[in-house]
Scaffold this active site. Sequence first.
Site, PDB file in Angstrom:
ATOM      1  CE1 TYR A   1     -13.039   3.495  -7.510  1.00  0.00           C
ATOM      2  CE2 TYR A   1     -15.395   3.602  -7.969  1.00  0.00           C
ATOM      3  CZ  TYR A   1     -14.327   3.057  -7.259  1.00  0.00           C
ATOM      4  OH  TYR A   1     -14.560   2.092  -6.312  1.00  0.00           O
TER       5      TYR A   1
ATOM      6  CE1 TYR B   1      -2.501  -9.470 -18.305  1.00  0.00           C
ATOM      7  CE2 TYR B   1      -1.245 -11.117 -17.106  1.00  0.00           C
ATOM      8  CZ  TYR B   1      -1.294  -9.950 -17.834  1.00  0.00           C
ATOM      9  OH  TYR B   1      -0.134  -9.281 -18.120  1.00  0.00           O
TER      10      TYR B   1
ATOM     11  CG  ASP C   1      -2.063   0.946   1.165  1.00  0.00           C
ATOM     12  OD1 ASP C   1      -1.820   2.151   0.943  1.00  0.00           O
ATOM     13  OD2 ASP C   1      -3.213   0.500   1.314  1.00  0.00           O
TER      14      ASP C   1
ATOM     15  CB  SER D   1      -8.588   1.787  -6.432  1.00  0.00           C
ATOM     16  OG  SER D   1      -9.310   2.839  -7.054  1.00  0.00           O
TER      17      SER D   1
HETATM   18  P1  NAD Z   1      -9.581   3.104   0.812  1.00  0.00           P
HETATM   19  O1  NAD Z   1      -9.263   4.405   0.171  1.00  0.00           O
HETATM   20  O2  NAD Z   1      -9.795   3.053   2.276  1.00  0.00           O
HETATM   21  O3  NAD Z   1      -8.460   2.015   0.469  1.00  0.00           O
HETATM   22  C1  NAD Z   1      -7.756   2.014  -0.735  1.00  0.00           C
HETATM   23  C2  NAD Z   1      -6.291   1.731  -0.424  1.00  0.00           C
HETATM   24  O4  NAD Z   1      -5.543   1.661  -1.648  1.00  0.00           O
HETATM   25  C3  NAD Z   1      -5.635   2.831   0.422  1.00  0.00           C
HETATM   26  O5  NAD Z   1      -5.011   2.272   1.553  1.00  0.00           O
HETATM   27  C4  NAD Z   1      -4.637   3.471  -0.532  1.00  0.00           C
HETATM   28  O6  NAD Z   1      -3.524   4.030   0.131  1.00  0.00           O
HETATM   29  C5  NAD Z   1      -4.292   2.301  -1.441  1.00  0.00           C
HETATM   30  N1  NAD Z   1      -3.741   2.686  -2.745  1.00  0.00           N
HETATM   31  C6  NAD Z   1      -4.240   3.569  -3.644  1.00  0.00           C
HETATM   32  N2  NAD Z   1      -3.439   3.636  -4.725  1.00  0.00           N
HETATM   33  C7  NAD Z   1      -2.424   2.750  -4.515  1.00  0.00           C
HETATM   34  C8  NAD Z   1      -1.275   2.371  -5.264  1.00  0.00           C
HETATM   35  N3  NAD Z   1      -1.010   2.890  -6.462  1.00  0.00           N
HETATM   36  N4  NAD Z   1      -0.438   1.438  -4.744  1.00  0.00           N
HETATM   37  C9  NAD Z   1      -0.694   0.882  -3.533  1.00  0.00           C
HETATM   38  N5  NAD Z   1      -1.742   1.221  -2.767  1.00  0.00           N
HETATM   39  C10 NAD Z   1      -2.600   2.145  -3.260  1.00  0.00           C
HETATM   40  O7  NAD Z   1     -10.868   2.533   0.043  1.00  0.00           O
HETATM   41  P2  NAD Z   1     -11.765   1.253   0.338  1.00  0.00           P
HETATM   42  O8  NAD Z   1     -13.132   1.708   0.590  1.00  0.00           O
HETATM   43  O9  NAD Z   1     -11.108   0.367   1.323  1.00  0.00           O
HETATM   44  O10 NAD Z   1     -11.761   0.552  -1.099  1.00  0.00           O
HETATM   45  C11 NAD Z   1     -10.901  -0.531  -1.386  1.00  0.00           C
HETATM   46  C12 NAD Z   1     -11.209  -1.101  -2.761  1.00  0.00           C
HETATM   47  O11 NAD Z   1     -12.567  -1.523  -2.828  1.00  0.00           O
HETATM   48  C13 NAD Z   1     -11.009  -0.109  -3.906  1.00  0.00           C
HETATM   49  O12 NAD Z   1     -10.432  -0.781  -5.000  1.00  0.00           O
HETATM   50  C14 NAD Z   1     -12.408   0.338  -4.239  1.00  0.00           C
HETATM   51  O13 NAD Z   1     -12.526   0.724  -5.570  1.00  0.00           O
HETATM   52  C15 NAD Z   1     -13.218  -0.911  -3.930  1.00  0.00           C
HETATM   53  N6  NAD Z   1     -14.614  -0.581  -3.606  1.00  0.00           N
HETATM   54  C16 NAD Z   1     -14.961  -0.092  -2.372  1.00  0.00           C
HETATM   55  C17 NAD Z   1     -16.280   0.225  -2.096  1.00  0.00           C
HETATM   56  C18 NAD Z   1     -16.727   0.715  -0.737  1.00  0.00           C
HETATM   57  O14 NAD Z   1     -17.922   0.929  -0.540  1.00  0.00           O
HETATM   58  N7  NAD Z   1     -15.854   0.869   0.235  1.00  0.00           N
HETATM   59  C19 NAD Z   1     -17.251   0.075  -3.089  1.00  0.00           C
HETATM   60  C20 NAD Z   1     -16.861  -0.388  -4.344  1.00  0.00           C
HETATM   61  C21 NAD Z   1     -15.547  -0.738  -4.580  1.00  0.00           C
END
Ligand code: NAD
Length: 313
Positions: free
Chosen positions: A146, A160, A32, A76
Amino acid sequence: MPRAIITGGAGFLGSHLSERLLKEGFEVLVLDNLLTGAVCNIEHLLENDAFSFVKYDVTEYVHVPGPVDVILHFASPASPRDYLEYPIQTLKVGSLGTHKCLGLAKEKGARFLLASTSEVYGDPLIHPQREDYWGNVNPVGPRGVYDEAKRFAEAMVMAYHRFHGVATRIVRIFNTYGPRMRLDDGRALPTFMSQALRGEDVTVYGDGGQTRSFTYVDDLVDGIFRLLNSDVVEPVNIGNPVEMTILEFAQKVIEITGSGSKLVFEPLPEDDPKVRQPDITRARELLKWEPKVNLAQGLDTTLRYFQKKLEKN
Ligand code: NAD
Ligand code: UDP
């Protein structure tokens, strides 16, 4: 001991997944770059010998020595406020980051799971959303960074799988909430809850008539774990089908916090989806998954986390 890599593991969802995989007997390596995550989310795991964290940007070439059994790609920005602030990083982690992590999965013979999203359906014209709906996304609008990155990521995962035979899984996650969301990440739940707890006005965008369906994090993690262990390659919606308007949701949060906060109405952001509700037939049938935590229970646990966080601030 099977070994898992969780990208984005210092974020909200990734930290909960890390806990679950450790409990299931996995060794867990989190990669991360802390763009929107924080070490405090995984601090309690660092003393566990089976857990490790490396600060790393997965859009760069990823080299991990030793065997790897599963890769869960969660890195992300996820909140609209975050991906509007980091549009290029969002596009890069969904495209280049997914490519690098798939390359690693191929090299290691690892199973790969992509965290996709209900945003692939955009502002949906079909309701509720089934996995075979292709969506209604504006590629050049502010949310396009996004939505399109995730749509590209899904296409890359399938390529893949088809071309290299990688064992892949795609979870389409619907709005999920719970402890470890950042208080200021701009999403509806943390915003409403921190406003209500501080006695500030609660900001509803538009007339609040747009709908969402909120899932408690433990239910989501359980669905993801079932998907990981299944042989289902096609995308699977994981979300709680109980739908409500954002106005109702804001009122519920005010009620549960016992706050005297008032509602105020602010302009609706561009391309904000008008409705969202998962059709979870596929998850029910193929994974035997159902959400178990109702909104009152989920909000109550989340409230206790937010109260503690605000006391510390
Ligand atoms: P979050 O922002 O808390 O966690 C995302 C993490 O990714 C962060 O810790 C960030 O530092 C890390 N990150 C970002 N870019 C990076 C990179 N280039 N290299 C390494 N680390 C990187 O968000 P979340 O809510 O925990 O979401 C996590 C995943 O789930 C995401 O992919 C998001 O698209 C997906 N998602 C979440 C939700 C939701 O409701 N929480 C809904 C749909 C999809
Ligand atoms: N929202 C709101 N007030 C806020 C934050 C969000 O009314 O302070 C609305 C937002 O416009 C959307 C819904 O709540 O309609 C859910 O927003 P969130 O950012 O949590 O996630 P989204 O589902 O839009 O990705």
